[in-house]
Design a protein around this motif. Structure first.
Motif, short mmCIF file in Angstrom:
data_model
loop_
_atom_site.label_atom_id
_atom_site.label_comp_id
_atom_site.label_asym_id
_atom_site.label_seq_id
_atom_site.Cartn_x
_atom_site.Cartn_y
_atom_site.Cartn_z
N ALA A 7 59.57 31.58 51.64
CA ALA A 7 60.22 30.31 51.94
C ALA A 7 61.71 30.57 52.16
CB ALA A 7 60.01 29.34 50.78
N ASP A 8 62.37 29.65 52.87
CA ASP A 8 63.80 29.85 53.06
C ASP A 8 64.54 29.57 51.74
OD1 ASP A 8 64.43 27.04 52.80
OD2 ASP A 8 63.92 26.76 54.91
N LEU A 9 65.81 29.92 51.71
CA LEU A 9 66.58 29.86 50.47
C LEU A 9 66.62 28.45 49.90
CD1 LEU A 9 68.35 31.32 48.43
CD2 LEU A 9 70.32 30.90 49.92
N THR A 10 66.77 27.44 50.74
CA THR A 10 66.85 26.07 50.25
C THR A 10 65.55 25.66 49.56
OG1 THR A 10 68.37 25.46 52.03
CG2 THR A 10 67.19 23.66 50.94
N VAL A 11 64.41 26.02 50.14
CA VAL A 11 63.12 25.68 49.55
C VAL A 11 62.92 26.44 48.26
CG1 VAL A 11 60.62 25.81 49.88
CG2 VAL A 11 62.08 24.99 51.73
N ARG A 12 63.28 27.71 48.24
CA ARG A 12 63.13 28.50 47.01
C ARG A 12 63.94 27.88 45.87
NH1 ARG A 12 63.83 33.06 50.52
NH2 ARG A 12 65.81 33.62 49.55
N ARG A 30 65.40 36.61 41.43
CA ARG A 30 64.64 37.75 40.92
C ARG A 30 63.22 37.36 40.53
NH1 ARG A 30 68.64 39.81 36.34
NH2 ARG A 30 68.77 37.54 36.12
N LYS A 31 63.00 36.07 40.31
CA LYS A 31 61.68 35.58 39.91
C LYS A 31 60.87 35.05 41.09
CE LYS A 31 62.20 36.14 35.40
NZ LYS A 31 61.33 37.04 34.61
N TRP A 32 61.43 35.11 42.31
CA TRP A 32 60.74 34.49 43.43
C TRP A 32 59.39 35.12 43.71
CZ3 TRP A 32 59.40 30.62 45.93
CH2 TRP A 32 58.78 30.71 47.18
N PRO A 49 50.67 23.92 54.89
CA PRO A 49 51.17 25.01 55.72
C PRO A 49 52.29 25.83 55.10
CG PRO A 49 51.99 22.92 56.54
CD PRO A 49 51.01 22.59 55.45
N ASP A 50 53.06 25.25 54.19
CA ASP A 50 54.19 26.01 53.64
C ASP A 50 54.66 25.42 52.31
OD1 ASP A 50 55.94 23.81 54.20
OD2 ASP A 50 56.16 24.52 56.25
N TYR A 51 55.65 26.07 51.72
CA TYR A 51 56.17 25.69 50.40
C TYR A 51 56.93 24.37 50.45
CZ TYR A 51 54.97 30.48 49.20
OH TYR A 51 54.27 31.65 49.00
N GLY A 52 57.55 24.07 51.60
CA GLY A 52 58.25 22.80 51.73
C GLY A 52 57.29 21.63 51.62
N ASP A 53 56.11 21.76 52.22
CA ASP A 53 55.12 20.69 52.10
C ASP A 53 54.64 20.56 50.66
OD1 ASP A 53 54.39 19.53 54.84
OD2 ASP A 53 54.46 21.68 55.25
N TYR A 54 54.56 21.68 49.98
CA TYR A 54 54.14 21.61 48.57
C TYR A 54 55.18 20.86 47.74
CZ TYR A 54 52.46 22.93 43.97
OH TYR A 54 51.98 22.89 42.68
N LEU A 55 56.45 21.06 48.03
CA LEU A 55 57.50 20.31 47.33
C LEU A 55 57.31 18.81 47.52
CD1 LEU A 55 60.68 22.43 48.08
CD2 LEU A 55 59.84 21.82 45.81
N ARG A 56 56.91 18.40 48.72
CA ARG A 56 56.70 16.98 48.97
C ARG A 56 55.52 16.44 48.17
NH1 ARG A 56 59.28 18.62 53.71
NH2 ARG A 56 57.46 19.62 54.64
#
Length: 280
Positions: A7-12, A30-32, A49-56
């Motif tokens: 995922a990009d830095l903002t999503v991480r 370090r834990k990513w 499809p991605d981690y951003g959708d999971y955040l939602r």
């Protein structure tokens, strides 16, 4: 985005913040890799499809938050982990407590109970002591933030490495306090009568837990940053009677993070006095 890619830095960073918000655990870059590994299968199961959708999804589903907590928390324990602690409890703490608190009920808090081995180990130790001192009464409360792991603790069924370790260390206790059933090896009623489990976030003030004589907070503080450690210890102390004992993990120390505790011996601290606003 391919779920196998980072995922990009903002999503991480947003995912790290969700871990902190729901568990108090501090994570960084370090834990990513670890966090990605724990979330990957869940995201695929949900068809996202991605981690951003999971955040939602996390932002709108309390049920998913519970699954998220189960995924990101580490639950590794064993019966009678760190023998020196159990030697101290058997030879020093329990005899001293019984001699000075006759007629009272010993209250113990396993504050990061995980799958329950620590709480059941404490119960076995207390039962062995009670066999020699029949007037002794005790109650043990195990708490954890993960509903899934608490269900395992309440069930009290153990197989594999956990049970094999206990068989090797203390076979006589397996014979006395466990029985075989369809689900494996189960804790027996004499222990169950004294042990309960409930959900509790260590970041929350323990208003409903009552006061304890002994708190086991082992291998927990290492997952929090300095401010988180201070907050957790302040909350734990609110649930401790004056003179109560706190036991931490092998790689943990209170030297930089807690006021009001006196060092007794490595891993073992004593609550000095009641904190203002503590429960009676």
């Amino acid at each position: 985005m391919d779920i196998d890619n980072d995922a990009d830095l903002t999503v991480r960073r947003a995912l790290f913040e969700q871990v902190r918000r729901h568990t108090g655990i501090a994570m960084n870059e370090r834990k990513w890799v670890m966090l990605k590994g724990r979330l990957r299968r869940r995201i695929m199961t949900l068809g996202l499809p991605d981690y951003g959708d999971y955040l939602r999804v996390l932002a709108t589903s309390a049920e998913e938050v519970r699954d998220f907590v189960d995924l990101v928390t580490t639950n590794e324990t064993s019966f009678f982990r760190t023998p020196r602690i159990w030697d101290y409890l058997a030879r020093d703490f329990l005899p001293h407590w019984a001699a000075n608190r006759a007629g009272e009920t010993l209250r113990v808090w396993s504050a990061a109970a995980s799958s329950g081995e620590e709480a059941w180990s404490t119960a076995m130790l207390c039962e062995e002591f009670r066999a020699r001192h029949p007037a002794m009464r005790y109650a043990i409360v195990g708490t954890d933030i993960s509903d899934g792991i608490l269900a395992n603790a309440r069930a009290g069924h153990y197989v594999g490495r956990s049970m094999e370790g206990l068989r090797q260390q203390r076979p006589e206790l397996v014979q006395k306090y466990f029985r075989s059933d369809a689900n494996g090896i189960a804790v027996t009623e004499p222990l169950r009568a004294h042990v309960s489990f409930r959900r509790h976030n260590l970041y929350d003030v323990p208003r409903e837990l009552g006061q304890f004589d002994l708190v086991l907070l082992r291998n927990v503080l290492i997952y929090f940053d300095l401010e988180g450690q201070k907050a957790v210890l302040a909350n734990v102390r609110r649930a401790m009677r004056p003179g109560a004992v706190l036991i931490v993990g092998e790689s943990e120390s209170l030297s930089r993070v807690a006021d009001g505790f006196a060092f007794e011996q490595p891993l073992i601290y004593r609550n000095l006095e009641r904190q203002p606003g503590a429960q009676a």
